[in-house]
Every structure is written in structure tokens, then in C-alpha cells.
Design an enzyme around this catalytic site. Structure first.
Site, PDB file in Angstrom:
ATOM      1  N   CYS A   1      41.612  20.685  48.485  1.00  0.00           N
ATOM      2  CA  CYS A   1      43.051  20.441  48.446  1.00  0.00           C
ATOM      3  C   CYS A   1      43.614  20.477  49.861  1.00  0.00           C
ATOM      4  O   CYS A   1      43.182  21.286  50.694  1.00  0.00           O
ATOM      5  CB  CYS A   1      43.726  21.495  47.578  1.00  0.00           C
TER       6      CYS A   1
ATOM      7  N   HIS B   1      68.375  15.461  45.828  1.00  0.00           N
ATOM      8  CA  HIS B   1      67.267  15.917  44.985  1.00  0.00           C
ATOM      9  C   HIS B   1      65.925  15.585  45.627  1.00  0.00           C
ATOM     10  O   HIS B   1      65.640  14.416  45.907  1.00  0.00           O
ATOM     11  CB  HIS B   1      67.363  15.254  43.607  1.00  0.00           C
TER      12      HIS B   1
ATOM     13  N   HIS C   1      61.428  25.461  38.471  1.00  0.00           N
ATOM     14  CA  HIS C   1      62.841  25.457  38.112  1.00  0.00           C
ATOM     15  C   HIS C   1      63.284  26.756  37.457  1.00  0.00           C
ATOM     16  O   HIS C   1      64.467  27.070  37.444  1.00  0.00           O
ATOM     17  CB  HIS C   1      63.135  24.291  37.165  1.00  0.00           C
TER      18      HIS C   1
ATOM     19  N   TYR D   1      51.829  15.284  51.334  1.00  0.00           N
ATOM     20  CA  TYR D   1      50.485  15.267  51.907  1.00  0.00           C
ATOM     21  C   TYR D   1      50.460  14.542  53.262  1.00  0.00           C
ATOM     22  O   TYR D   1      49.669  13.636  53.499  1.00  0.00           O
ATOM     23  CB  TYR D   1      49.489  14.646  50.926  1.00  0.00           C
TER      24      TYR D   1
ATOM     25  N   ARG E   1      43.633  21.399  40.328  1.00  0.00           N
ATOM     26  CA  ARG E   1      44.855  20.949  41.010  1.00  0.00           C
ATOM     27  C   ARG E   1      45.486  19.849  40.174  1.00  0.00           C
ATOM     28  O   ARG E   1      45.020  18.713  40.159  1.00  0.00           O
ATOM     29  CB  ARG E   1      44.538  20.445  42.418  1.00  0.00           C
TER      30      ARG E   1
END
Length: 587
Positions: free
Chosen positions: A301, A157, A182, A441, A254
Site C-alpha cells: 500500500c 466537499h 463520518h 496517491y 485494502r
């Protein structure tokens, strides 16, 4: 073909090979499937794979064993194409790509390949499903009226074993509601590979679950939405540079989790001081004890312009255009003042470099894990550091989407470290343990893919590289002949100012220098962008223009000319020359 009943699970044949045999001695059509075992509620899958011969009684072998990895053989036709569907990333891009590959390969298989008939699944009560709530008992979950055994996926996962086990023995819906990904078709179809049964008819209706995003604030209709839950959106590019300070309603959004509803009366900021002492401050106390400061800061971002990387090769992440960047005038108190009040001191760089200031937000997932990030101690406590604990944005109370009542603003640093809805600050010898600091990130080589990536080998992104983009005209627009005005923005991380923006109308063969606009930038503290404009003659007899821009900062860093050398699997740090192709109107 005689009586086709299973004889063995991959046993040796008479010729010394492990060729599958039928009961009458002939070779069998084979599937490499998860074998079945009898459990308290019928047939279940075991973790291992085994070859199972099947023929006139295929339900014996295939009824409850929907394997994700299988091979087929046929004695009459030689080895068939091996078909593999990797499920290593059911909840992410890896699953999408693997599923697409599986679907493509399946379509190439022989059209007359024999298939097992449909057989009804067994039924279970929610109580029976609930007994499969750990790895020892196997992990079962429900989705709608169906029951799935996801034990084999737990270790794979992407969000970690702990998070997926929260749903063990229960329904997926309240957890999947946290992340809209999902609900995508490929995820739901791959989930079917883990199906082991149905809920009993009297229990099949799933009780309505509360929507964790129901408390999110309203947003401006002009925003281009990249995801609804969590909400992520950017303004139209042509509006982005209409103002030096981005209006709060159009400032890019964000969010990683639902927007928390924070009661200002009960809000408290906790600051862990040396020796474990905790300083607790209400918002009025924060404003009363420390002087107010204002600073103009651009936030960007890490995934800004990611969509351009996806055009080279698919990446994982939101498909941001050029507008996941905005600028505001922030008001609040210096972080260094608060940390000093808590007992910390300004340190020399070599000592401070060993420590990190960790931030924890009040936005949490259903497991209670909060969004978190950290920055180097020297960035917060160095002489003249301008990291802000902000409670105002463009002269107004901090909006809910942007961290009300208090957020961190770290000038010159990637947006991911600017934690919103700030709840706790601590100082540590280690970086924040947050997923978004440790396993996201970060940048990697184009050679690294999802099978080889190791997030521990790359540093967390802090300062961002030099960046620029065209906001007007839009891609595909029709522009007037003779003269053209091009607009855009430019910015560089780490306080490095922008010294020049070069613009080309012919794909980079010839260049013009754009006019820079905006606030004057302080040396080493150029926290905000420069807007730029170029008005130039349109080359005669040109029906199309390939407009390009590139920025140069005070360290003479310049943007790379193409995306390919900086491509990475997360699509971060996308700062190649920005290109916009337009059509020239007839004169």
C-alpha cells in the site's frame, strides 16, 4: 446598557467607523454571523456574513444562525481574539484539525463572554426538506431527527460536489454508511454548525437503512483492523515474515468501498478494443483462450508505515504500521495476451508512453462510481511485460477480499493500481479519470499543506521506492542479553532487486549486514520481497537498544535516515530507516 435591540447590520457609527451601535447609541457586543431571511418554513441562513448587534433580544440575531466564522468585539475590553473555524474539509482531516483549533481558541476566550440563550429550532417534514435538493433551492439534508443546510459546504466537499449532492433533500445515513470516518465525533459536532431545524416528531424516526458492507466476507481475527467500513487491516508484524508467501487470510486488506458479491456464472470482463469494439469474456473463456502463468509479486500500500509520518506531523489517511505489504504467488493470464486479442499491438516505448491502460472495478459507491486506476501502456504491452489478470492466489481460487473472480496484478507498482474485482479494461490517451488516480496517491513536498495542495501538479504514484522494516523484535519488547536475532523484510519497486540490508543495534553508529532469504531475483524483474535475518551479539552493559534497518537496491537507492524530509500531507511513500527500541533483560 439601555434597550438593547438591533439597529443595523454593520452600518457606520457616528465617529465615521463601522463600529456597531445599539439603539440607544452605545457600542454593542457583536457577532459576525450569517444573517437570516424568512423562507417558506421559517428562518433560514443566507450565504453572506454580516455583523449583527445583539443584547436583550439575542434570539433575533442568533437563533438560527450558527456561523462557522465569527468575530467578537467589546467596547470596554478592546478587540477580542478572533475565533475562526474553517470548515473546508468537514469529511476529512482538515475538519478535525480546524475543529480542534476552534475548540482550543474557544477555551482561551474570556470565561464571562456573554452567550445567547437556547431557542427551539423550527420543525420540517421530509417533504419540505426534499424541496431543498439543489443549489438554487439550497441543499438540505437530514441526520437522525435533525435538519441541516449544507449549501455552503458543497463546493468544499473533499469527495467532490457530485457525491455530496446525491444526499440533497434526503438522509445522510445511507451515504455516510459507506465511510466510517463520518461517524467520528468531530465530524458530527461540525455538522451541528449547519443545523437549521428538526424533523417533525411524527417523521423523526429514520427508517432502517441497508448496510452496504453486510456482504463483506469474514476475516481472520489476528488482523489488526485500521477501519471496519471499508475494511482495511494488516497482519501482526511478527507473523508477516514467518512465511515467504503470506497466507491468504493474513495478506493485508485494502478496500476503498464495500466488497462486491460477484456471481461467477454471470461475470463478464469487458475489454474495449481499437475503434470502440468490445471484447467480452467470461471467466471460463478467459481460462480456455489464454495460457496460464504464475508470478510471485509483493504488493504494498502507498500508505505503508504512514503512522511514522503522523508522529512527525499529522497526516490524512489510515494509520498503517509496517505490515501493509504482503507477497503471494499469483496465477492467471498475461494482460498483454488479452489486449493483443482485443486488437492492440506491442509498440515502441516513445509511442506507447502516450497511452494508458485503464482498469475499472466492480466495487462502486452509492453514486455508481467505480474504483479505477491506470498504468502506462508500455508497462502492460512492452516486450515481456508481466502484468497479470489473476484468478488464483497462492494456488487457491482468488479470495473475495482480494478481488474474486478476477483482479489486476501489476508487479513493482503501488498497490492502488492493482484493481480488484476487475470489470472493464480500456486504452486511453489520458490516465484513468478515477478519483484515486487523479486526486489521491500522489506525493508532495513537506511544504505543501491542505490549503495549498494541487493534485494536478504531481504525477500519480506508480513504482515505489526502496523499503525495509523490522518485524521482530516488536517495539518495546524485552530481548535476551548476549545475543539477539532481528528479522524483517526488504523490497523495491520497478523490479529493482534488494542487494543488501544493513542493521544497527545502536541507532546507526555501527552496522551489520543481514542475511537475505527468499526466492532468487531476476535482474529487472525482482517483483517480490527479500526476507532478512541478523543474529548479532548484544553490546555489553547496554540496557536499551535502538535497532535500525535500511535497504539498498540494485540501483543503489537507499532509504533516507529520517522521516522529516519525506513527510507529506497524505503520508504516502514512507520509507525512512525503520527504528525499533527494545529493553535488554538482565543477565
Amino acid at each position: 446598557m439601555g434597550s438593547l435591540v438591533p439597529k443595523c447590520l454593520g452600518g457606520p457609527s457616528g465617529d465615521g467607523r463601522n463600529t456597531p451601535q445599539l439603539a440607544d447609541g452605545g457600542p454593542a457586543e457583536m457577532l459576525l454571523l450569517r444573517p437570516i431571511m424568512r423562507g417558506p418554513w421559517g428562518l433560514q441562513r443566507t450565504p453572506r456574513l454580516a455583523a449583527v448587534a445583539w443584547g436583550s433580544h439575542p434570539q433575533v440575531c442568533a437563533a438560527w444562525t450558527p456561523s462557522r466564522t465569527y468575530d467578537t468585539w467589546s467596547a470596554g475590553h478592546g478587540s477580542r481574539r478572533r475565533k475562526v473555524m474553517a470548515v473546508g474539509a468537514l469529511l476529512g482531516l482538515g475538519a478535525s484539525l480546524a475543529y480542534g483549533d476552534h475548540r482550543r481558541q474557544a477555551s482561551e476566550a474570556e470565561p464571562n463572554a456573554e452567550a445567547a440563550p437556547e431557542v427551539p429550532y423550527p420543525t420540517f417534514t421530509r417533504q419540505e426538506v426534499g424541496q431543498h435538493h439543489n443549489l438554487a433551492e439550497r441543499v438540505w439534508v437530514t441526520y437522525g431527527s435533525e435538519v441541516f443546510d449544507i449549501t455552503d459546504f458543497v463546493e468544499l466537499h473533499p469527495g467532490g460536489k457530485g457525491k455530496i449532492l446525491l444526499a440533497a433533500g434526503g438522509a445522510l445515513e445511507p451515504f455516510w454508511a459507506m465511510y466510517a470516518v463520518h461517524g467520528q465525533e468531530h465530524v458530527l459536532e461540525i455538522l451541528q454548525g449547519y443545523k437549521v431545524g428538526e424533523l417533525s416528531p411524527e417523521e423523526s424516526s429514520q427508517p432502517a437503512q441497508g448496510d452496504p458492507y453486510s456482504g463483506d466476507p469474514p476475516r481472520h481475527p489476528a488482523l489488526k483492523v485500521n477501519s471496519l467500513k471499508p475494511f482495511n487491516a494488516e497482519p501482526p508484524a511478527e507473523l508477516l515474515t514467518e512465511n515467504y508467501l503470506t497466507p491468504n487470510q493474513l495478506f493485508f486488506k485494502r478496500n476503498h468501498l464495500p466488497v462486491p458479491a460477484v456471481d461467477p456464472a454471470s461475470y463478464r470482463l469487458e475489454v474495449e478494443g481499437p475503434g470502440g469494439r468490445v471484447l467480452v469474456l467470461s471467466l471460463p473463456e478467459l481460462k480456455r483462450r489464454f495460457p496460464k502463468h504464475e508470478v510471485t509479486v509483493t504488493l504494498q500500500c502507498a500508505g505503508n508505515r504512514r503512522s511514522e509520518m503522523s508522529r512527525v506531523r499529522q497526516v490524512k489517511g489510515l494509520e498503517w504500521g509496517v505490515a501493509a505489504i504482503s507477497t503471494a504467488r499469483w496465477g492467471g493470464v498475461w494482460l498483454r495476451d488479452v489486449l493483443a486479442h482485443a486488437g492492440y499491438r506491442e509498440e515502441e516505448e516513445e509511442e506507447a508512453g502516450e497511452r494508458h491502460v485503464c482498469f475499472e472495478g466492480l466495487d462502486k459507491d452509492l453514486s455508481g462510481a467505480a474504483y479505477g486506476a491506470s498504468i502506462p501502456y508500455r508497462m502492460a504491452m512492452g516486450r515481456g511485460a508481466e502484468v497479470l489478470l489473476a484468478y488464483e492466489m497462492n494456488g487457491e481460487e482468488l479470495p473475495q477480499d482480494h478481488g474474486y473472480p478476477l483482479r489486476v496484478v501489476v508487479p513493482g507498482v503501488v498497490g492502488a493500481r492493482n484493481v480488484k474485482w476487475l470489470g472493464r479494461i480500456s486504452v486511453s490517451r489520458e490516465e484513468s479519470p478515477s478519483h484515486w488516480q487523479q486526486n489521491d496517491y500522489k506525493g508532495f513536498s513537506p511544504a505543501v499543506d491542505w490549503e495549498t495542495v494541487d493534485f494536478t501538479t504531481a504525477p500519480a504514484i506508480q513504482e515505489l521506492p526502496v523499503q525495509s522494516a523490522i518485524t521482530d523484535p516488536a517495539p518495546g519488547a524485552t530481548v535476551p542479553p548476549r545475543e539477539l536475532t532481528v528479522k524483517g523484510y526488504a523490497w523495491s519497486g520497478g523490479g529493482r532487486g534488494v542487494v543488501r540490508v544493513d542493521v544497527s543495534l545502536d541507532g546507526g553508529r555501527t552496522w551489520h549486514v543481514a542475511e537475505l532469504m527468499g526466492e532468487e531475483q531476476r535482474p529487472g524483474r525482482a517483483w517480490a520481497w527479500r526476507l532478512w535475518r541478523l543474529t548479532a551479539p548484544v553490546p555489553p552493559d547496554r540496557m536499551e537498544l535502538d535497532i535500525v534497518c535500511k535497504a539498498v537496491d540494485t540501483s543503489y537507492n537507499v532509504q533516507p535516515d529520517t522521516v522529516e524530509p519525506i513527510w507529506n500531507l497524505r503520508g504516502v511513500l514512507s520509507n525512512a530507516w525503520h527504528r525499533v527500541r527494545v529493553t535488554v533483560a538482565k543477565d
